[in-house]
Design a protein around this motif. Structure first.
Motif, PDB file in Angstrom:
ATOM      1  N   ASP A   1       0.870  -1.184   0.085  1.00  8.29           N
ATOM      2  CA  ASP A   1       0.041  -0.038  -0.001  1.00  8.29           C
ATOM      3  C   ASP A   1       1.076   1.669  -0.036  1.00  8.29           C
ATOM      4  N   LEU A   2       1.817   1.077   0.862  1.00 11.11           N
ATOM      5  CA  LEU A   2       2.873   2.193   1.070  1.00 11.11           C
ATOM      6  C   LEU A   2       3.828   2.450  -0.957  1.00 11.11           C
ATOM      7  N   ALA A   3       4.023   1.206  -1.019  1.00 10.82           N
ATOM      8  CA  ALA A   3       4.915   1.423  -2.526  1.00 10.82           C
ATOM      9  C   ALA A   3       3.470   2.708  -3.430  1.00 10.82           C
ATOM     10  N   VAL A   4       2.161   2.119  -2.865  1.00  6.80           N
ATOM     11  CA  VAL A   4       1.515   1.509  -4.268  1.00  6.80           C
ATOM     12  C   VAL A   4       1.245   3.612  -4.034  1.00  6.80           C
ATOM     13  N   GLU A   5       1.189   3.960  -2.911  1.00  9.28           N
ATOM     14  CA  GLU A   5       1.154   5.342  -2.324  1.00  9.28           C
ATOM     15  C   GLU A   5       2.088   6.346  -3.141  1.00  9.28           C
ATOM     16  N   ALA A   6       3.547   5.822  -2.924  1.00  9.73           N
ATOM     17  CA  ALA A   6       4.601   6.579  -3.228  1.00  9.73           C
ATOM     18  C   ALA A   6       4.719   6.716  -4.824  1.00  9.73           C
ATOM     19  N   LEU A   7       4.459   6.045  -5.375  1.00 10.24           N
ATOM     20  CA  LEU A   7       4.084   5.866  -7.615  1.00 10.24           C
ATOM     21  C   LEU A   7       2.531   6.762  -7.159  1.00 10.24           C
ATOM     22  N   ARG A   8       1.423   6.596  -7.065  1.00 10.47           N
ATOM     23  CA  ARG A   8       0.656   7.768  -6.964  1.00 10.47           C
ATOM     24  C   ARG A   8       1.345   9.155  -7.073  1.00 10.47           C
ATOM     25  N   PHE A   9       2.347   9.154  -6.127  1.00 11.44           N
ATOM     26  CA  PHE A   9       2.767  10.724  -5.700  1.00 11.44           C
ATOM     27  C   PHE A   9       3.437  11.163  -6.373  1.00 11.44           C
ATOM     28  N   LEU A  10       4.347  10.098  -7.003  1.00 12.41           N
ATOM     29  CA  LEU A  10       5.464  10.219  -7.606  1.00 12.41           C
ATOM     30  C   LEU A  10       4.993  10.590  -9.584  1.00 12.41           C
ATOM     31  N   SER A  11       3.706   9.830  -9.671  1.00 13.85           N
ATOM     32  CA  SER A  11       3.284   9.882 -11.458  1.00 13.85           C
ATOM     33  C   SER A  11       2.212  11.228 -11.555  1.00 13.85           C
ATOM     34  N   GLU A  12       2.045  12.007  -9.577  1.00 12.60           N
ATOM     35  CA  GLU A  12       1.307  13.527 -10.036  1.00 12.60           C
ATOM     36  C   GLU A  12       1.804  14.352 -10.419  1.00 12.60           C
ATOM     37  N   VAL A  13       3.302  14.672  -9.603  1.00 19.79           N
ATOM     38  CA  VAL A  13       4.337  14.983  -9.986  1.00 19.79           C
ATOM     39  C   VAL A  13       5.671  15.150 -10.744  1.00 19.79           C
ATOM     40  N   ALA A  14       5.997  14.004 -11.372  1.00 18.32           N
ATOM     41  CA  ALA A  14       6.605  14.279 -12.338  1.00 18.32           C
ATOM     42  C   ALA A  14       6.154  13.198 -13.479  1.00 18.32           C
ATOM     43  N   GLY A  15       4.911  13.278 -13.846  1.00 18.98           N
ATOM     44  CA  GLY A  15       4.366  11.972 -14.619  1.00 18.98           C
ATOM     45  C   GLY A  15       4.984  11.102 -14.804  1.00 18.98           C
ATOM     46  N   GLU A  16       4.619  10.765 -16.219  1.00 14.45           N
ATOM     47  CA  GLU A  16       4.347   8.653 -16.750  1.00 14.45           C
ATOM     48  C   GLU A  16       5.910   8.646 -16.213  1.00 14.45           C
TER      49      GLU A  16
END
Length: 244
Positions: free
Chosen positions: A97-112
């Motif tokens: 769950d933590l990894a998913v949240e971190a990647l969601r945040f990364l996707s928001e700030v840095a995109g695909e």
């Protein structure tokens, strides 16, 4: 039912119970019939079915129809038993769950592009593992076997399946991963799987094809490696460095 993430042994005791042995075999060896499990674990079919029923009640195991009809004589083909997502949870790391949240945040700030760069950096474990094996002088292994050792060392429970000849010609091998430590994360971020496949292709110097993934609901992650794939890739270069 919780298991140690590195040894795949039960978390509370080092001695596997029979039921845990059944679950572990489904993880490591993939979906199987009750008869196959009984033979592999040296148990009676009745004992295996009893434990499968108990695991099914826990929603840790499910029945599946075989993809191709087997020749068992009369009657319907034997059903396969496979671990469910909940069953795999006992072997999975605790921070999905933590990894998913971190990647969601990364996707928001840095995109695909940011997610893809992260996935590519993570896949570097494949080359790092290859370097360690090459340094150890294991030059008699096929490229697929080298990769299986690397993935197994990183929690994937990998093995190699040699494909039968097709019209007398070598059909290559399949790299099979019975366990994926990032399967739940890869369901939302397939870039993780894509980066691994690209890394394998680069290391072998040839195109490889991912046929199935646990993240997409398959029982095993399967990658086809064509014959003669050591080619000009890093695997071949590392072998040359060791032997010269």
């Amino acid at each position: 039912m919780k298991f140690d993430e590195t040894t795949l042994q039960p978390a509370e005791t080092s001695e596997e119970s029979t039921r845990q042995r059944v679950a572990r075999s489904l993880l490591v060896d993939g979906p199987q019939t009750a008869a196959t499990l009984a033979k592999r674990l040296d148990l009676t079919p009745a004992a295996v079915r009893r434990h499968l029923d108990a695991l099914a009640e826990e929603e840790a195991v499910e029945q599946r129809e075989p993809r191709t009809a087997s020749t068992r004589g009369r009657g319907r083909p034997a059903k396969l038993f496979a671990l469910t997502d909940q069953g795999r949870d006992g072997f999975e790391k605790k921070y999905d769950d933590l990894a998913v949240e971190a990647l969601r945040f990364l996707s928001e700030v840095a995109g695909e592009d940011g997610v893809r760069e992260f996935a590519e950096r993570r896949a570097a474990f494949i080359k790092e593992g290859l370097d360690r094996i090459a340094a150890g002088g294991e030059t008699d292994l096929s490229p697929a076997q080298v990769l299986a050792n690397v993935f197994t060392a990183n929690g994937y429970a990998a093995s190699v399946r040699e494909l039968p000849l097709i019209n007398g010609h070598d059909a290559g091998e399949q790299l099979c991963q019975q366990h994926c430590p990032v399967a739940h994360v890869a369901q939302e971020f397939p870039e993780l799987c894509e980066a691994e496949t690209e890394a394998i292709a680069k290391l072998l110097g040839t195109h490889v094809q991912r046929l199935a993934t646990i993240a997409h609901g398959d029982g095993v992650c399967t990658t086809h490696i064509p014959p003669g794939s050591s080619g000009s890739g890093e695997v071949s270069k590392k072998k040359e460095q060791v032997t010269t």
